[in-house]
Design a protein around this motif. Sequence first.
Motif, PDB file in Angstrom:
ATOM      1  N   ALA A 135       0.694  -1.237  -0.083  1.00  0.00           N
ATOM      2  CA  ALA A 135      -0.125   0.044  -0.023  1.00  0.00           C
ATOM      3  C   ALA A 135       0.846   1.236  -0.029  1.00  0.00           C
ATOM      4  N   LEU A 136       2.130   1.255   0.428  1.00  0.00           N
ATOM      5  CA  LEU A 136       2.875   2.542   0.524  1.00  0.00           C
ATOM      6  C   LEU A 136       3.181   3.226  -0.454  1.00  0.00           C
ATOM      7  N   VAL A 137       3.556   2.670  -1.966  1.00  0.00           N
ATOM      8  CA  VAL A 137       3.704   3.381  -3.156  1.00  0.00           C
ATOM      9  C   VAL A 137       2.314   4.048  -3.237  1.00  0.00           C
ATOM     10  N   TYR A 138       1.081   3.597  -3.046  1.00  0.00           N
ATOM     11  CA  TYR A 138      -0.131   4.095  -3.568  1.00  0.00           C
ATOM     12  C   TYR A 138      -0.383   5.478  -2.459  1.00  0.00           C
ATOM     13  N   TYR A 139       0.021   5.320  -1.177  1.00  0.00           N
ATOM     14  CA  TYR A 139      -0.239   6.347  -0.374  1.00  0.00           C
ATOM     15  C   TYR A 139       0.641   7.506  -0.550  1.00  0.00           C
ATOM     16  N   PHE A 140       2.021   7.343  -1.108  1.00  0.00           N
ATOM     17  CA  PHE A 140       2.796   8.440  -1.335  1.00  0.00           C
ATOM     18  C   PHE A 140       2.582   9.134  -2.639  1.00  0.00           C
ATOM     19  N   LYS A 141       2.076   8.374  -3.502  1.00  0.00           N
ATOM     20  CA  LYS A 141       1.665   8.949  -4.801  1.00  0.00           C
ATOM     21  C   LYS A 141       0.297   9.558  -5.029  1.00  0.00           C
ATOM     22  N   TYR A 142      -0.597   8.980  -4.134  1.00  0.00           N
ATOM     23  CA  TYR A 142      -2.006   9.682  -4.472  1.00  0.00           C
ATOM     24  C   TYR A 142      -2.544  10.506  -3.352  1.00  0.00           C
ATOM     25  N   ILE A 143      -1.689  10.437  -1.951  1.00  0.00           N
ATOM     26  CA  ILE A 143      -2.365  11.182  -0.978  1.00  0.00           C
ATOM     27  C   ILE A 143      -1.199  12.354  -0.620  1.00  0.00           C
ATOM     28  N   PHE A 144       0.043  12.105  -0.410  1.00  0.00           N
ATOM     29  CA  PHE A 144       1.131  13.022  -0.384  1.00  0.00           C
ATOM     30  C   PHE A 144       1.282  13.634  -1.872  1.00  0.00           C
ATOM     31  N   LEU A 145       0.873  12.954  -2.907  1.00  0.00           N
ATOM     32  CA  LEU A 145       1.303  13.475  -4.281  1.00  0.00           C
ATOM     33  C   LEU A 145       2.705  13.756  -4.408  1.00  0.00           C
ATOM     34  N   SER A 146       3.508  12.747  -3.825  1.00  0.00           N
ATOM     35  CA  SER A 146       5.063  12.960  -3.965  1.00  0.00           C
ATOM     36  C   SER A 146       5.470  11.521  -3.792  1.00  0.00           C
TER      37      SER A 146
END
Length: 445
Positions: free
Chosen positions: A249-260
């Motif tokens: 899940a981590l890669v989705y979190y940084f890409k779509y929530i932090f937008l980073s």
Amino acid sequence: MSKISMKLKLGFGIGDLGGNLFFTFIGFYLMYFLTDVLGLSAALAGTTLMIGKIWDAVTDPVTGFASDRTISRWGRRRPYIFTGAILSFFAMYLLFSISPRHSQAELFILSTLYFCLLNTAYTLVNIPYTALIPELTRDYDQRTLLVAYRMSFAVLGTFVGAAAVMPLVNSFQNEQTGWAIMASILGGVMMGTALITVWAVREPQHTKEDVKGHGFLKTYLEALKLRVFLLILIPWTLFITGISMIQGALVYYFKYIFLSEDSFQLALVALLSTSLLFIPIWAWLSHKISKKTCYNIGMLIVTTAVLVFSFSGTYWPVSVAILIMGFAGVGLSTHYIMPHSILPDVVEYDAIENNGLRREGVFSGLWTFSSKLGQAFALALNGWILSLFHYKPDVLQTPETQLGIKLICGPFPALFIIMGVLILVKFPITRDFYDRMIRTGSTDF
């Protein structure tokens, strides 16, 4: 007990660099590769990962049973490691060379087929490799030291499998070419490190009398009736499930929530750096307190960290989330070292209970069988939850989809980890128990 030589520590330990590279790379990136690179739907991608892991799990007991009964001039384990090492290189290339131009059905079939092939290669290496530990030393603390070397290499493999992937892929103008070349390089590392272990390790010689035992089903049923084994096997499976959910899940979190998305690499460096630094610290602590206590403390640290992290995108900048990942690494370090040093103690317990019959491969097969079922369930669950919350790749996600991503980063994994902690508390083998067991040749005290 005589001390283990440095050649054996390094030669055995480096074998898990490639093994953990595979484990981490698949955990962090395969789901992303299937959905965002090939364009496979999240539900089908999750199903592909589940089928591959179930197949992987099914082959584990077969390989463990077969290696226990193998007699050759190379030993019981190394012929399998050699074969799996070669196969892993070719399977990695095939999986990550699939063209996105295929239809959904074709992508699903090809990715599932190649993933099963890759998992077969991993099984041929990993099961015999894990079974080597109790054969190399019977000393309680020497085993922990041997596993510490192994897991130091494992964390290095995690660095390669997690942190080096995206920069390497992004260095190519054609993304698909980048993934294929990257997979070939990582497959080469997997093959090379396994072959070093084959060269460095010398197994004890066994005769037909040493490998006697019951048939396949009866042997595994006997192992599953051993209460001591279940008290570590079940927590291990629950911990694997929770951690695998977080990894995916981590890669989705940084890409779509932090937008980073680039910050994902920094978070991995923070997570894995602290994991590597704390391996010798936890190994030292295990001399003072039991291995199970160290393991439970570590898992509770991970639980606390991911619960805080899962909603950090709402309240804090990405820099704080990276620090939280560093804190999680302190606890994650125990997941690298403690379970793999506990399992050989269970093997000794079983050998004493069964008049010297040694079944390292059987326990290793069940160990990885259960962990892969946990991985399969976790990866499939991630895909199904993303689909349930209407995830669509490469677009800004709705608040509903962001909630789904947060749930698979924290609350859901935390439930699995807490259940594992509650069961592991009851595991009975401490250093005093183990020393008395070896000294008296009995488990009745």
